[in-house]
Design an enzyme around this catalytic site. Structure first.
Site, short mmCIF file in Angstrom:
data_model
loop_
_atom_site.label_atom_id
_atom_site.label_comp_id
_atom_site.label_asym_id
_atom_site.label_seq_id
_atom_site.Cartn_x
_atom_site.Cartn_y
_atom_site.Cartn_z
N GLY A 156 0.82 -1.21 0.00
CA GLY A 156 0.00 0.00 0.00
C GLY A 156 0.85 1.26 0.00
N GLU A 189 6.57 4.10 4.95
CA GLU A 189 6.74 5.23 5.86
C GLU A 189 8.16 5.81 5.91
OE1 GLU A 189 6.18 1.98 6.82
OE2 GLU A 189 7.38 1.47 8.57
N GLU A 244 0.83 5.84 7.52
CA GLU A 244 2.25 6.10 7.22
C GLU A 244 2.74 7.31 8.00
OE1 GLU A 244 3.42 3.64 5.84
OE2 GLU A 244 1.60 2.81 4.94
N1 ARG Z 1 5.82 -0.63 6.42
C1 ARG Z 1 4.86 -0.57 5.36
C2 ARG Z 1 3.54 -0.24 6.01
O1 ARG Z 1 2.86 -1.03 6.55
C3 ARG Z 1 4.74 -1.82 4.57
C4 ARG Z 1 6.00 -2.23 3.89
C5 ARG Z 1 5.92 -3.59 3.41
N2 ARG Z 1 7.08 -3.98 2.72
C6 ARG Z 1 7.38 -5.22 2.38
N3 ARG Z 1 8.47 -5.47 1.76
N4 ARG Z 1 6.61 -6.22 2.63
O2 ARG Z 1 3.19 0.85 6.15
ZN ZN Z 2 2.73 0.12 8.52
#
Ligand code: ARG
Ligand code: ZN
Length: 876
Positions: free
Chosen positions: A262, A265, A299
């Site tokens: 999606g 951040e 985010e």
């Molecule tokens: N940290 C991100 C979020 O939830 C999702 C990133 C996912 N990345 C991945 N390689 N699976 O806001």
């Molecule tokens: Zn997240």
């Protein structure tokens, strides 16, 4: 190849500073990384420094600006090992690598999308850019210099504050950024290209002005306005509700069209799937607006829960994700209707997390081992993780919860921490022992709570007996009892809530009953008449509740509970046995009948003008086919479930035709479109009414009229879906699909809806339809949004079409997985999880599913991502 939590230890070397220079080139970008390290105190002076890489080639290595002799290091695509490093003093390494962003189809590391350079480094993408200690507990400030072709890259962005930029040499310019906040590499970001921007400002609570910028493709600027509004509301809300202030002088968001998830951040530079930024009434539905609001907030909130305080290792992923989902849910609840938001979240949890927790992919919110971390961005980490924080808030109460959060921010700012550190803050702030509660983090599976009540009129006491069990999950045969906070009310005949004089058998705080034993009875005294128990109100704990309540009691709750969530839950509990029986009857070729008391209760709710429309729409939206399958528990026949559910709809439609006609007319929204919750709720209730009317009238007519009259995407997509799903062969449906295509051709995000609507038309023909759509020139197998909206939606959202009894749906999916995997393993693995409940199918389909999975498992050259998922799904 398997990583274990128990093996965690800090790095041997401490990273002090990072200085990166990128010389952008579509196929040959040069990265020079200057890293200052020192050996951690107490670490043996003979130990080498080992850096991570992924498909890298070392092109240069300097130690304090001097060449190193070849004997001092070993470079492979996966690692760079450097020996003979100083025992104590800091030293500088300069590492040069070249990478090809254009060829990066994995969308991890630095890649190009529509001519724009962009990065995705979480979880382990940074190591595809340069050799680095790529783990979340290595934090450092970064200086970034980006050099690129002036004409092609008028915009060159990275984390932190802008230092400056100017011409660099003939045809090239540079931009420099500095992020003073130490961060792990997964939060690094770079974006460069020719983009349009909308700008605004936000004044923080201490009076600092922050520049806000959202970058989109040229021409799409007006469609970013809602995202900007959502951002400003998020910033304000986080100040008011968590005391969190933004900490740089600029906050930027970039929308890109190729993105695996999606959004991300990255510090000060969030990168978004454009689907979660771009909106206008003509092209976005109410749901799209709500998603944008939620994900922008999510985010942004990560700035404190994730960035300022990050995870020590990836086992702690739910530390940032669960907490941040909790925070975005709270935000949306405050922006919209709290009970309706809760109902939507619980539906999502039950339809997607419960099956995960009850199948071969079950894992604890804090796992203790993994093969591929990308496969742990799951519903359990995110949604169950959020439920765990919600339970902490329920157990502690509002004030102590806030104190615990404050302590967390104060104690751990700038650190990479664990779930234990997090929970300790709540213990210290409240004085409450959360050691039993902690099991929620380490124990997988959805607990089952069985309840029964007994009223003793003579004594004026009511006894509520509770029992908890958690089914075995892979690797966890035995489960310990959990601390389960159950919000409850004893509702009296007149609808008021009983106030017992005393309670024995366990702890109760406010309206929360603390179930801590395997079985436990609570006896309430001073209860003047037999109460109706409303249990697990607001879904205070993510459990399966089995409570044999009479029809009358459920109707009583549906009518009188002051907790709207529980009223919805009671209606669902009334619906489910009808839907389950209907599925059995359909399977056995019997006529489907519906309990009149259930139908009456549902229609009473539908027509109750004192209830908000969005709530009534939720009530009328019966449990999904997947929900029914879960309730049936096994040996499932998706065709029978579908047919039974349809018959129940028809019975309700017939009985309630008058109500639905009235709602359809009354819920028409007049005036200009607004994405606000009030209007959106009316549109959704009107949409459900239309859906029932089509069952009652058995004609595409009304939906065709609604389609023609629609002046916003919500109404348009809703009527098109009804036409296509109910009357796929009618000329009205064909015409509407064609006109939709003509009207929105050239707008891929809207064409995705066109793909999804067709991919979810029920029935055996769906597969051929999907295959034909894949040949459509508008379908692009390299773009994750296109693949998800066609292939993903088919597999996840079309139970009858996908689960064909001849197994052709599974076979198709297997071929797709094998085709996607070499290019984008994360995407392939994600779509493959659509088969996670294959064991609960009836034996013929289950065998077909097993064959398809085995075909994948046997294929040569599988990615770790797919091989991990398929391996777990096939393991007995
Ligand atoms: N940290 C991100 C979020 O939830 C999702 C990133 C996912 N990345 C991945 N390689 N699976 O806001
Ligand atoms: Zn997240």
């Amino acid at each position: 190849q398997i990583v274990h939590l128990a093996d965690y230890r800090p790095t041997d070397f401490v990273l002090e500073r990072v200085d990166l220079t990128f010389e952008l080139d579509p196929t040959n970008t040069k990265i020079e990384a200057r890293l200052i390290f020192h050996r951690r105190e107490g670490v043996d002076a003979s130990l080498p420094l080992v850096l991570d890489g992924d498909e890298l080639k070392l092109s240069g290595l300097l130690f304090d600006q001097k060449e190193m002799s070849a004997s001092q290091y070993d470079a492979t695509p996966e690692s760079l090992t450097i020996r003979d490093l100083p025992a104590e003093s800091p030293f500088e390494l300069t590492i040069t690598t070249y990478i090809n962003p254009e060829a990066n189809t994995q969308l991890m590391g630095l890649y190009r999308t529509n001519g724009v350079y962009c990065t995705q480094c979480e979880a382990e993408g940074f190591r595809r850019i340069t050799y680095f200690p790529d783990r979340p507990d290595v934090l450092a400030p970064y200086t970034i210099t980006i050099i690129g072709d002036k004409a092609a890259n008028p915009v060159m962005l990275s984390n932190g504050n802008f230092l400056g930029g100017a011409g660099y040499d003939e045809g090239r310019s540079f931009a420099a950024w500095f992020d003073p906040h130490p961060k792990p590499a997964y939060l690094f970001a770079l974006v460069a290209g020719d983009l349009g921007v909308i700008e605004d400002t936000f004044e923080t609570m201490s009076g600092r002005e922050v520049a806000l910028k959202i970058y989109v493709e040229h021409g799409k600027e007006p469609r970013a306005a809602y995202a900007m509004d959502a951002l400003k509301r998020s910033m304000k809300w986080d100040e008011e509700h968590f005391g969190r202030e933004y900490d740089l002088n600029i906050f930027q968001i970039v929308a890109v069209s190729d993105f695996n998830m999606g959004a991300m951040e990255n510090k000060g530079l969030n990168v978004f799937n454009d689907k979660y930024v771009l909106a206008d009434p003509e092209t976005a539905t109410d749901q799209d607006y709500a998603n944008i609001e939620r994900i922008i907030a999510h985010e942004y909130f990560h700035n404190w829960t994730g960035n300022r305080i990050t995870c020590r290792d990836w086992f702690q992923l739910c530390l940032k994700e669960g907490l941040t989902v909790y925070r975005d849910q709270e935000f949306s609840s405050d922006m919209r209707s709290r009970p309706v938001k809760r109902i939507a979240d619980v539906r999502h949890l039950k339809s997607d997390q419960f099956p995960e927790d009850g199948g071969p992919l079950a894992h604890p919110p804090r796992p203790d081992s993994y093969r591929e971390i990308n496969n742990f961005y799951t519903m359990t980490i995110y949604e169950k993780g959020a439920e765990i924080t919600g339970m902490i808030a329920t157990i502690l109460g509002r004030d102590n919860f806030r104190k615990g959060m404050d302590l967390y921010f104060e104690r751990h700012d700038g650190q990479a921490v664990t779930v234990e550190d997090y929970v300790k803050c709540f213990e210290d702030a409240s004085g409450r022992d959360l050691s039993q509660f902690f099991r929620w983090y380490v124990q997988a599976g959805t607990p089952l709570v069985s309840a029964s009540g007994a009223y003793d009129a003579a004594a004026g006491t009511f006894t509520l007996s509770l029992e908890q069990t958690t089914p075995a999950t892979p690797g966890q045969p035995n489960k310990e009892p959990l601390h389960i906070p159950l919000s409850f009310a004893l509702i009296l005949d007149n609808g008021s809530i009983a106030e017992p004089t005393s309670v024995t058998g366990g702890e109760i705080t406010g309206d929360v009953l603390h179930l801590t034993e395997r079985s436990q009875s609570f006896t309430f005294s001073g209860v003047s008449s037999r109460p109706v128990v409303s249990l697990n109100r607001s879904f205070s704990a993510p459990v399966n509740l089995v409570f044999e309540q009479s029809l009358e009691d459920l109707v009583h709750i549906a009518r009188h509970d002051s907790d709207l969530f529980s009223r919805w839950q009671a209606l669902t509990d009334l619906a489910m046995p009808n839907l389950a029986q209907a599925a059995r009857d359909a399977r056995d070729g019997k006529d489907v009948t519906c309990d009149p008391a259930f139908v009456a209760a549902l229609l009473e709710c539908a027509g109750d003008a004192s209830l908000e429309p969005a709530f009534r729409a939720q009530a009328l939206n019966l449990p999904s086919e997947a929900d029914i399958a879960r309730a049936l528990g096994g040996n499932n026949d998706p065709d029978a479930i579908h047919a039974g559910r349809k018959a129940v709809h028809e019975a309700i439609a017939k009985a309630g035709e008058e109500v639905f006609v009235r709602l359809y007319n009354e819920m028409k929204v007049e005036g200009a479109y607004s994405p606000k919750a009030g209007d959106a709720g009316k549109r959704s209730l009107r949409g459900v009414a239309l859906s029932y009317l089509m069952y009652a009238e058995n004609s595409p007519q009304r939906a065709a009229e609604a389609f023609a009259a629609a002046d916003n995407m919500t109404d348009l997509a809703q009527s098109l879906t009804l036409l296509a799903h109910r009357f796929p062969d009618a000329s009205e449906a064909t015409a509407a699909l064609a006109s939709f295509l003509t009207r929105f051709d050239g707008n891929p995000l809207v064409i995705d809806k066109w793909f999804s609507i067709q991919a979810t038309i029920p029935g055996v023909d769906a597969l051929e339809r999907v295959k034909a759509l894949m040949e459509n020139p508008r379908f692009n197998p390299g773009n994750p949004n296109r693949v998800r909206s066609l292939v993903g939606t088919f597999a996840f959202g079309n139970p009858t079409g996908f689960n064909r009894v001849d197994g052709k749906g599974y076979d198709f999916l297997a071929d797709q997985i094998l085709a996607i995997d070499p290019k984008n393993p994360q995407l392939a693995a994600r779509i493959l999880t659509s088969m996670r409940s294959w064991r609960s199918l009836e034996p013929v389909r289950a065998e077909q599913a097993r064959l398809a999975l085995s075909k994948i498992a046997k294929a040569a050259g599988l990615s770790t991502d797919v091989s991990d998922i398929v391996g777990r799904m096939l393991k007995d």
